[in-house]
Design a protein around this motif. Sequence first.
Motif, short mmCIF file in Angstrom:
data_model
loop_
_atom_site.label_atom_id
_atom_site.label_comp_id
_atom_site.label_asym_id
_atom_site.label_seq_id
_atom_site.Cartn_x
_atom_site.Cartn_y
_atom_site.Cartn_z
N LEU A 40 52.97 35.91 39.67
CA LEU A 40 52.74 36.78 40.74
C LEU A 40 52.04 35.70 41.85
N SER A 41 52.36 36.47 42.82
CA SER A 41 51.59 35.59 44.08
C SER A 41 50.15 36.24 43.98
N ARG A 42 49.29 35.29 45.00
CA ARG A 42 47.95 36.00 44.97
C ARG A 42 47.80 37.40 45.81
N GLU A 43 49.04 37.38 46.72
CA GLU A 43 49.03 38.87 47.33
C GLU A 43 49.50 39.75 46.25
N ASP A 44 50.13 39.43 45.43
CA ASP A 44 50.51 40.67 44.44
C ASP A 44 49.58 41.09 43.53
N ASN B 141 39.83 33.93 40.70
CA ASN B 141 39.36 32.55 40.14
C ASN B 141 38.68 32.73 38.87
N ARG B 142 37.90 33.70 38.68
CA ARG B 142 37.15 33.98 37.35
C ARG B 142 38.30 34.19 36.28
N VAL B 143 39.25 35.05 36.49
CA VAL B 143 40.24 35.18 35.48
C VAL B 143 40.93 33.88 35.00
N VAL B 144 41.17 32.98 35.98
CA VAL B 144 41.63 31.50 35.96
C VAL B 144 40.87 31.00 35.01
N GLU B 145 39.50 30.87 35.32
CA GLU B 145 38.50 30.09 34.41
C GLU B 145 38.56 30.62 32.95
N LEU B 146 38.90 32.04 32.83
CA LEU B 146 39.04 32.52 31.52
C LEU B 146 40.11 32.09 30.59
N GLY B 147 40.92 31.58 31.44
CA GLY B 147 42.32 31.20 30.98
C GLY B 147 43.52 32.46 30.86
N PHE B 148 43.23 33.51 31.39
CA PHE B 148 44.38 34.33 31.49
C PHE B 148 45.47 34.32 32.76
N LYS C 28 47.09 28.99 37.39
CA LYS C 28 47.45 28.68 39.02
C LYS C 28 48.41 27.52 38.95
N PHE C 29 49.39 27.79 39.80
CA PHE C 29 50.23 26.67 40.15
C PHE C 29 49.98 26.15 41.49
N LYS C 30 50.17 24.82 41.52
CA LYS C 30 49.95 24.20 42.75
C LYS C 30 50.63 24.67 43.97
N ALA C 31 50.32 24.98 45.04
CA ALA C 31 50.85 25.35 46.25
C ALA C 31 51.17 24.61 47.25
N ALA C 32 52.36 24.54 47.59
CA ALA C 32 52.66 23.70 48.97
C ALA C 32 51.79 24.08 50.24
N PRO C 33 51.50 23.10 51.02
CA PRO C 33 50.63 23.17 51.94
C PRO C 33 51.15 24.25 53.10
N GLN D 253 51.03 27.58 52.10
CA GLN D 253 51.51 28.54 51.37
C GLN D 253 50.44 28.85 50.28
N SER D 254 50.51 30.33 49.93
CA SER D 254 49.50 30.71 49.00
C SER D 254 50.01 30.45 47.58
N ALA D 255 48.97 30.50 46.63
CA ALA D 255 49.16 30.02 45.26
C ALA D 255 50.12 31.12 44.46
N ASN D 256 50.80 30.71 43.53
CA ASN D 256 51.28 31.43 42.58
C ASN D 256 50.58 31.52 41.23
N TYR D 257 50.65 32.59 40.55
CA TYR D 257 49.75 32.51 39.01
C TYR D 257 50.85 32.78 38.02
N GLU D 258 50.87 32.28 36.86
CA GLU D 258 51.30 33.02 35.73
C GLU D 258 50.18 33.70 34.87
N VAL D 259 50.79 34.64 34.50
CA VAL D 259 50.11 35.58 33.48
C VAL D 259 50.19 35.09 32.06
N ARG D 260 48.98 34.56 31.61
CA ARG D 260 49.21 33.85 30.24
C ARG D 260 49.43 34.99 29.17
N ARG D 261 50.43 34.83 28.26
CA ARG D 261 50.42 35.89 27.40
C ARG D 261 49.42 35.93 26.29
N ILE D 262 48.47 35.14 26.16
CA ILE D 262 47.22 35.18 25.32
C ILE D 262 46.58 36.49 25.95
N LEU D 263 46.62 37.06 27.07
CA LEU D 263 46.04 38.25 27.34
C LEU D 263 46.27 39.37 26.64
#
Length: 209
Positions: A120-124, A151-158, A161-166, A168-178
Amino acid sequence: MTETEIEAAPQYDLSGVVIPLLKGVLYQENDAALWGTLLNLQARVRDYVAVLGLELVLDEAESYAFLRSRQAATDEDATRQLPRLIVRRPLSFPVSLLLALLRKKLAEFDAGGGDTRLVLSREDIAELIRVFLPQGSNEARLIDQIENHINRVVELGFLRKFKAAPGQSANYEVRRILKAFVDAQWLSEFDARLAEYQAQLAGGVEGGE
């Protein structure tokens, strides 16, 4: 595989598996050799961590493993329970809300039978939670709050975050451990709390962290 590659492959013993687990979640994708050793030694790992009042949660299909505190089976067990090695972290309501929304999104994604990774994108993600947060006149402050929750959810490991190009907004993978932390019962209970919260918002009550 050549003889040189075999010699270069890392070797792990029991302590070499348990120590990373005590530090956090172990993913197959991060260290295939460590994951393979865990599968081979999982019975010994379970016995070892049980002495510490912990249990191993291992999902071979989703390729992750972690430790959690064992639940007391009886009142007698509860009275002599060991101090917690795995600390429980209190979550604010917005972070709990975001976890629930991401879990539902993951369930819908799996039902679609498509790709195995939900990205998902940050906007999503912001749109998932925005409608449930109190609306104020300061849009910039609301965006900052949502960013902090993500950011808190990223810290928790759920979220990963993928590195974004200059530019552009970041994309995130929802970890299945959730799925291991937010089950159907948790979602059901949270839905009841969410209904109360929405009723408060409809009544004009200001919410917060």
